[in-house]
Design a protein around this motif. Sequence first.
Motif, PDB file in Angstrom:
ATOM      1  N   GLY A  62      39.904  41.981  37.886  1.00  0.00           N
ATOM      2  CA  GLY A  62      40.270  40.847  38.705  1.00  0.00           C
ATOM      3  C   GLY A  62      41.155  41.183  39.892  1.00  0.00           C
ATOM      4  O   GLY A  62      41.017  42.218  40.535  1.00  0.00           O
ATOM      5  N   ARG A  63      42.085  40.265  40.181  1.00  0.00           N
ATOM      6  CA  ARG A  63      42.961  40.427  41.341  1.00  0.00           C
ATOM      7  C   ARG A  63      43.880  41.629  41.206  1.00  0.00           C
ATOM      8  O   ARG A  63      44.294  42.215  42.205  1.00  0.00           O
ATOM      9  CB  ARG A  63      43.767  39.143  41.556  1.00  0.00           C
ATOM     10  N   SER A  64      44.202  41.988  39.982  1.00  0.00           N
ATOM     11  CA  SER A  64      45.043  43.171  39.774  1.00  0.00           C
ATOM     12  C   SER A  64      44.309  44.428  40.205  1.00  0.00           C
ATOM     13  O   SER A  64      44.862  45.281  40.907  1.00  0.00           O
ATOM     14  CB  SER A  64      45.455  43.284  38.305  1.00  0.00           C
ATOM     15  N   VAL A  68      45.455  47.043  43.386  1.00  0.00           N
ATOM     16  CA  VAL A  68      45.786  48.468  43.286  1.00  0.00           C
ATOM     17  C   VAL A  68      44.810  49.325  44.072  1.00  0.00           C
ATOM     18  O   VAL A  68      45.141  50.451  44.461  1.00  0.00           O
ATOM     19  CB  VAL A  68      45.843  48.937  41.811  1.00  0.00           C
ATOM     20  N   LEU A  69      43.615  48.787  44.370  1.00  0.00           N
ATOM     21  CA  LEU A  69      42.628  49.543  45.139  1.00  0.00           C
ATOM     22  C   LEU A  69      42.670  49.212  46.631  1.00  0.00           C
ATOM     23  O   LEU A  69      41.806  49.638  47.383  1.00  0.00           O
ATOM     24  CB  LEU A  69      41.222  49.295  44.585  1.00  0.00           C
ATOM     25  N   GLY A  70      43.690  48.453  47.041  1.00  0.00           N
ATOM     26  CA  GLY A  70      43.905  48.269  48.468  1.00  0.00           C
ATOM     27  C   GLY A  70      43.575  46.918  49.052  1.00  0.00           C
ATOM     28  O   GLY A  70      43.731  46.710  50.260  1.00  0.00           O
ATOM     29  N   VAL A  71      43.129  45.960  48.226  1.00  0.00           N
ATOM     30  CA  VAL A  71      42.874  44.596  48.705  1.00  0.00           C
ATOM     31  C   VAL A  71      43.893  43.697  48.017  1.00  0.00           C
ATOM     32  O   VAL A  71      43.712  43.325  46.858  1.00  0.00           O
ATOM     33  CB  VAL A  71      41.435  44.143  48.390  1.00  0.00           C
ATOM     34  N   PRO A  72      44.981  43.338  48.681  1.00  0.00           N
ATOM     35  CA  PRO A  72      46.113  42.674  48.018  1.00  0.00           C
ATOM     36  C   PRO A  72      45.868  41.208  47.702  1.00  0.00           C
ATOM     37  O   PRO A  72      46.279  40.309  48.428  1.00  0.00           O
ATOM     38  CB  PRO A  72      47.246  42.841  49.040  1.00  0.00           C
ATOM     39  N   LEU A  73      45.243  40.948  46.563  1.00  0.00           N
ATOM     40  CA  LEU A  73      44.989  39.576  46.132  1.00  0.00           C
ATOM     41  C   LEU A  73      46.069  39.058  45.185  1.00  0.00           C
ATOM     42  O   LEU A  73      46.076  37.863  44.873  1.00  0.00           O
ATOM     43  CB  LEU A  73      43.624  39.487  45.438  1.00  0.00           C
ATOM     44  N   ALA A  74      46.953  39.921  44.704  1.00  0.00           N
ATOM     45  CA  ALA A  74      47.987  39.511  43.748  1.00  0.00           C
ATOM     46  C   ALA A  74      49.363  39.875  44.269  1.00  0.00           C
ATOM     47  O   ALA A  74      49.552  40.937  44.868  1.00  0.00           O
ATOM     48  CB  ALA A  74      47.748  40.169  42.385  1.00  0.00           C
ATOM     49  N   ASP A 133      37.988  29.102  46.877  1.00  0.00           N
ATOM     50  CA  ASP A 133      38.880  30.227  46.569  1.00  0.00           C
ATOM     51  C   ASP A 133      38.084  31.445  46.119  1.00  0.00           C
ATOM     52  O   ASP A 133      38.424  32.588  46.457  1.00  0.00           O
ATOM     53  CB  ASP A 133      39.880  29.829  45.477  1.00  0.00           C
ATOM     54  N   GLY A 134      37.023  31.215  45.347  1.00  0.00           N
ATOM     55  CA  GLY A 134      36.202  32.334  44.901  1.00  0.00           C
ATOM     56  C   GLY A 134      35.519  33.049  46.046  1.00  0.00           C
ATOM     57  O   GLY A 134      35.466  34.281  46.085  1.00  0.00           O
ATOM     58  N   VAL A 135      35.005  32.287  47.002  1.00  0.00           N
ATOM     59  CA  VAL A 135      34.377  32.898  48.172  1.00  0.00           C
ATOM     60  C   VAL A 135      35.411  33.653  48.995  1.00  0.00           C
ATOM     61  O   VAL A 135      35.164  34.778  49.468  1.00  0.00           O
ATOM     62  CB  VAL A 135      33.681  31.826  49.037  1.00  0.00           C
ATOM     63  N   ALA A 136      36.597  33.051  49.178  1.00  0.00           N
ATOM     64  CA  ALA A 136      37.644  33.699  49.971  1.00  0.00           C
ATOM     65  C   ALA A 136      38.005  35.063  49.398  1.00  0.00           C
ATOM     66  O   ALA A 136      38.122  36.053  50.140  1.00  0.00           O
ATOM     67  CB  ALA A 136      38.879  32.806  50.033  1.00  0.00           C
ATOM     68  N   LEU A 141      37.137  41.233  49.019  1.00  0.00           N
ATOM     69  CA  LEU A 141      36.655  42.398  48.269  1.00  0.00           C
ATOM     70  C   LEU A 141      35.551  43.118  49.041  1.00  0.00           C
ATOM     71  O   LEU A 141      35.547  44.352  49.145  1.00  0.00           O
ATOM     72  CB  LEU A 141      36.128  41.962  46.902  1.00  0.00           C
ATOM     73  N   ALA A 142      34.603  42.332  49.556  1.00  0.00           N
ATOM     74  CA  ALA A 142      33.487  42.937  50.286  1.00  0.00           C
ATOM     75  C   ALA A 142      33.967  43.574  51.584  1.00  0.00           C
ATOM     76  O   ALA A 142      33.525  44.673  51.945  1.00  0.00           O
ATOM     77  CB  ALA A 142      32.419  41.879  50.572  1.00  0.00           C
TER      78      ALA A 142
END
Length: 287
Positions: A62-64, A68-74, A133-136, A141-142
């Motif tokens: 998920g967001r975690s 950690v892989l560079g897309v700051p969702l959390a 929110d899911g699309v955002a 991620l993409a």
Amino acid sequence: MPRLFLGRHAVEAGVLTPGQLRGPGVRRVLRGVYAPASVPLTHELRVEAAGLLLPPGAGGTGRSQATVLGVPLAGALDRVEVLLPEPGRWTMPVGVRVRLAQEVVPGATWRGVPLASAERTAFDVCSRVSKADGVADQDQLARGGLLDPMRFQQWLEDVHDPYVVHARAAALLCDPRAESPQESRVRVLCHDAGLDVVPGVEVRDLAGRFVARLDLAVEEFRVAVEHDGAWHALREELERDRRRLRALRDAGWEVVHVTAGMMREPGAVVDAVRRAIARQTRSSRSV
């Protein structure tokens, strides 16, 4: 002291006493996991801490995983998301959100923490939230190279989770050209209202010179839909925005500015875009 450690190990080794674990020299990251007080508390640190507690066959998701892989969702204090295999009686401390899967298909490994596959991570990001929110989050991620939208859609065809309907709806709208979460939410609003909006449209004048790159556009009617972020306080930025707006109008475009207030009333966004389309239609007929 190491950067991150289990409190019971430190006590057993005689490095710290139970009282020192509660003192100012260390901070508790998760229950049972500590770090020196000088180590900044970040979401990445909390993911590492959860990794010390994961049972075999589990992983981050998920967001975690995205963070950690560079897309700051959390954020730093957001719950760490982990994926645990079922069946099993697993317990994780407060501050950890548990997802269950019959099998945790491994993806990458980050600082020794196993991670779920990209598709499972995207599913956990978008399956239990609103479509907007899911699309955002999927768009981010993409855009960050962590998700192949077409591959994700194919992966979802074989998923029978109760939340898969939400994930499929969001996956159909995923677009890596989106530059911000709010832009993605505006796009979902317009799409659900039957408005054909496209992200990342480049506008050029009759001579082929670049004019602007738009957040969103209804290309057929030359209507730009721009999300207004924080107020531009600097005079230079205000002047640049005004020049850009004049150039778009000179090129025959009308601009709809979507504010935070309008986002609280979704109908206002759709009405503003429809009114702009109507004006552009009348204008083209009068030429």
